[in-house]
Motif scaffolding. Structure first.
Motif, PDB file in Angstrom:
ATOM      1  N   LEU A 186       0.870  -1.174   0.000  1.00 58.02           N
ATOM      2  CA  LEU A 186       0.000   0.000   0.000  1.00 58.02           C
ATOM      3  C   LEU A 186       0.906   1.222   0.000  1.00 58.02           C
ATOM      4  O   LEU A 186       1.574   1.518   0.994  1.00 58.02           O
ATOM      5  N   GLU A 236     -11.672   4.995   1.360  1.00 57.31           N
ATOM      6  CA  GLU A 236     -10.923   4.026   0.545  1.00 57.31           C
ATOM      7  C   GLU A 236      -9.608   3.638   1.232  1.00 57.31           C
ATOM      8  O   GLU A 236      -9.261   2.457   1.287  1.00 57.31           O
ATOM      9  N   LEU A 237      -8.895   4.623   1.768  1.00 59.49           N
ATOM     10  CA  LEU A 237      -7.648   4.323   2.462  1.00 59.49           C
ATOM     11  C   LEU A 237      -7.918   3.472   3.699  1.00 59.49           C
ATOM     12  O   LEU A 237      -7.202   2.505   3.964  1.00 59.49           O
ATOM     13  N   ASN A 253      -8.406  -0.010   2.678  1.00 60.85           N
ATOM     14  CA  ASN A 253      -7.133  -0.615   2.275  1.00 60.85           C
ATOM     15  C   ASN A 253      -6.263  -0.953   3.487  1.00 60.85           C
ATOM     16  O   ASN A 253      -5.622  -2.006   3.525  1.00 60.85           O
ATOM     17  N   ASP A 279      -7.590  -3.997   5.172  1.00 62.28           N
ATOM     18  CA  ASP A 279      -7.204  -5.172   4.386  1.00 62.28           C
ATOM     19  C   ASP A 279      -5.755  -5.566   4.674  1.00 62.28           C
ATOM     20  O   ASP A 279      -5.447  -6.751   4.839  1.00 62.28           O
TER      21      ASP A 279
END
Length: 190
Positions: free
Chosen positions: A156, A173-174, A177, A180
């Motif tokens: 990332l 979105e960040l 991520n 994840d």
């Protein structure tokens, strides 16, 4: 190391010493997004480490009382962790000095450092349009040589301009991520 998914500790190393750095905010976001039973602890002493010097690091005995206090604290935190998350910017196309210095201290004693065979992921962001990819790749390489089990598939790299002035925690979105990344790193703990 045998840890159940309900008692996992991840040490986070942040490559920017600035208190309000975006990379620190990303590490703190990871800590808040960690699943139940997983603790991500940001190590606070990277700026206190002396430059690596084998003369002050007894590579034969390596007893905690023989190294400077900040080094002992780093090695203890890393040794107690089940995994490591490195969150770093890119400085002049490469690894920030505090991360490289931490790698050098954590690589000793040679072949038996505190992060030996532990899963490690490298993420972060930078001003450049690639978000620090060069530094992240170099950091993965150095930690791998130092003995960590680098998870190359966890990546990332955040170009800061994509945040559009928002804090990392305010970018959905960040945040997804980062969640994840943490999930994938936890899955690597055996």
């Amino acid at each position: 190391m045998s840890a159940s998914k309900s008692d996992i500790t991840i040490v986070a190393l942040v490559g920017s010493l600035r208190a309000s750095s975006i990379n620190r905010q990303i590490a703190e976001l990871a800590a808040t997004l960690a699943p139940d039973g997983v603790t991500i602890a940001v190590f606070e002493g990277l700026g206190d480490l002396p430059f690596y010097n084998e003369d002050i690091d007894d590579a034969v005995n390596s007893a905690v009382e023989q190294v400077p206090g900040p080094v002992a604290a780093l090695r203890t935190a890393a040794g107690a962790a089940d995994a490591a998350l490195v969150v770093t910017p890119e400085y002049n196309g490469s690894i920030p000095a505090v991360i490289k210095n931490a790698i050098d201290w954590l690589s000793r004693p040679f072949g038996n450092g505190a992060l030996k065979n532990k899963p490690l992921a490298v993420i972060g962001g930078a001003m450049g349009r690639y978000g620090g990819v060069w530094a992240h790749d170099e950091t993965r390489k150095s930690f791998g040589i130092a003995g960590s089990r680098v998870i190359d598939t966890i990546k990332l790299s955040v170009p800061f301009q994509t945040l559009d002035g928002k804090a990392p925690a305010d970018d959905a979105e960040l945040a997804a991520n980062v969640r994840d990344v943490v999930g994938k790193l936890v899955a690597e703990v055996s």
